[in-house]
Motif scaffolding. Structure first.
Motif, short mmCIF file in Angstrom:
data_model
loop_
_atom_site.label_atom_id
_atom_site.label_comp_id
_atom_site.label_asym_id
_atom_site.label_seq_id
_atom_site.Cartn_x
_atom_site.Cartn_y
_atom_site.Cartn_z
N GLY A 149 -65.58 117.59 21.89
CA GLY A 149 -66.43 116.60 21.25
C GLY A 149 -67.07 117.13 19.98
O GLY A 149 -67.36 116.38 19.05
N GLY A 150 -67.28 118.46 19.92
CA GLY A 150 -67.79 119.07 18.70
C GLY A 150 -66.78 119.02 17.59
O GLY A 150 -67.11 118.76 16.42
N LEU A 151 -65.51 119.29 17.93
CA LEU A 151 -64.44 119.18 16.92
C LEU A 151 -64.29 117.74 16.46
O LEU A 151 -64.13 117.48 15.26
N ILE A 152 -64.36 116.80 17.40
CA ILE A 152 -64.26 115.38 17.03
C ILE A 152 -65.45 114.96 16.17
O ILE A 152 -65.30 114.17 15.22
N ALA A 153 -66.62 115.51 16.46
CA ALA A 153 -67.80 115.21 15.63
C ALA A 153 -67.57 115.68 14.20
O ALA A 153 -67.93 114.99 13.24
N ALA A 211 -53.91 121.48 14.46
CA ALA A 211 -53.83 120.95 13.10
C ALA A 211 -55.19 120.46 12.61
O ALA A 211 -55.55 120.66 11.44
N GLU A 212 -55.95 119.85 13.52
CA GLU A 212 -57.27 119.33 13.12
C GLU A 212 -58.23 120.45 12.78
O GLU A 212 -59.03 120.33 11.85
N ILE A 213 -58.17 121.55 13.53
CA ILE A 213 -59.02 122.69 13.21
C ILE A 213 -58.74 123.17 11.78
O ILE A 213 -59.66 123.46 11.01
N GLY A 214 -57.46 123.23 11.42
CA GLY A 214 -57.09 123.61 10.06
C GLY A 214 -57.64 122.66 9.03
O GLY A 214 -58.14 123.07 7.96
N ARG A 215 -57.60 121.35 9.33
CA ARG A 215 -58.12 120.35 8.38
C ARG A 215 -59.63 120.49 8.21
O ARG A 215 -60.16 120.31 7.11
N ILE A 216 -60.32 120.80 9.30
CA ILE A 216 -61.78 120.95 9.22
C ILE A 216 -62.15 122.12 8.32
O ILE A 216 -63.08 122.02 7.50
#
Length: 268
Positions: free
Chosen positions: A104-108, A194-199
């Motif tokens: 949920g922290g990554l989604i936030a 992939a999302e971690i990389g985008r963040i």
């Protein structure tokens, strides 16, 4: 207890929503985002205490979790989770604080990147920026191929429940939770990476105040990546360390202090 209701994401997926409403006019509104494998019903204590303090809280069981529709532990693309959160955000004012735990922290962070003008301040508890639990080498090596060939294949998440919380009673309750999702899929894994990389790419653009909550005995998500996030955060920030706590600080015996700190965070 939360009031439950149904709503739909932009793609039509039916979600189960939660609302904790204070008596009288709310002094603040907040969005809560749960972690992987769990559901928002586990945040009833947080929602109730915040509501008693005048804060109206809204959230959903993310698709594939809890009482919402969708394949368990699976997501076709990470932005689907942002769709789910956005559906709940439609019930909130123009700006509001966001509380996110673990996944949920990554989604936030994803929601902040997508709608920065809406997030007044960000409260993250053990955000998923890397996994501390080592996956079998074959799983990691095959994840990319399996994400394309068998994207929805259900695999054991491999999370040791005893590493979630120092309270054996809380662990036992979660172990018996009929809504607990015990699996992830190859597509979920590759989308998460992939999302971690985008963040990290978006990070220099963030201007929102960050409050980061870190458990001393964290062993589920990568604590070094949390440290990296905090050091690199380009805006105002504050960090809380919870001694003796494991990953799920909101399930720990000292959770009253955690909620008090989060109340302080969201009131800014």
């Amino acid at each position: 207890m939360a009031n439950n209701f149904h709503l739909h994401a932009a793609d039509g997926t039916q979600l189960t929503g939660y609302e904790w409403r204070p008596d009288g006019e709310p002094s603040c509104n907040a969005l809560i985002i749960h972690g992987q494998g769990e559901h928002l019903g586990r945040y009833d204590y947080l929602g109730e205490v915040l509501a008693e303090s005048g804060v109206r809280c809204i959230g959903v069981d993310l698709r594939g979790h809890g009482m919402s529709k969708g394949s368990r532990g699976h997501v076709k693309k990470w932005s689907d989770y942002v769709q789910d959160v956005s559906a709940a955000a439609e019930m909130l004012p123009e700006t509001f604080p966001v509380i996110g735990h673990s996944m949920g922290g990554l989604i936030a962070l994803s929601f902040l990147a997508a709608q920065p003008q809406r997030v007044r301040n960000l409260v993250l508890s053990g955000p998923l920026l890397g996994v501390a639990v080592a996956a079998p080498a074959w799983k990691t090596a095959m994840a990319g191929v399996m994400s394309k060939v068998l994207p929805g294949l259900h695999l054991a998440s491999g999370i040791p429940l005893n590493d979630l919380c120092s309270d054996p009673e809380a662990v036992a309750v979660y172990e018996k939770d009929g809504l607990r999702v015990k699996t992830i899929t190859p597509r979920w894994f590759t989308e998460m990476q992939a999302e971690i990389g985008r963040i990290w790419q978006q990070l220099p653009n963030f201007t929102t105040h960050l409050s980061l909550h870190v458990a001393e005995l964290e062993s589920i998500v990568d604590a070094k990546e949390m440290e990296r996030l905090y050091e690199a955060w380009p805006a105002a920030k504050r960090r809380w360390y919870w001694q003796g706590g494991k990953h799920e600080i909101l399930q720990e015996p000292f959770r009253q202090a955690v909620v008090a700190a989060m109340l302080e965070d969201i009131r800014g």
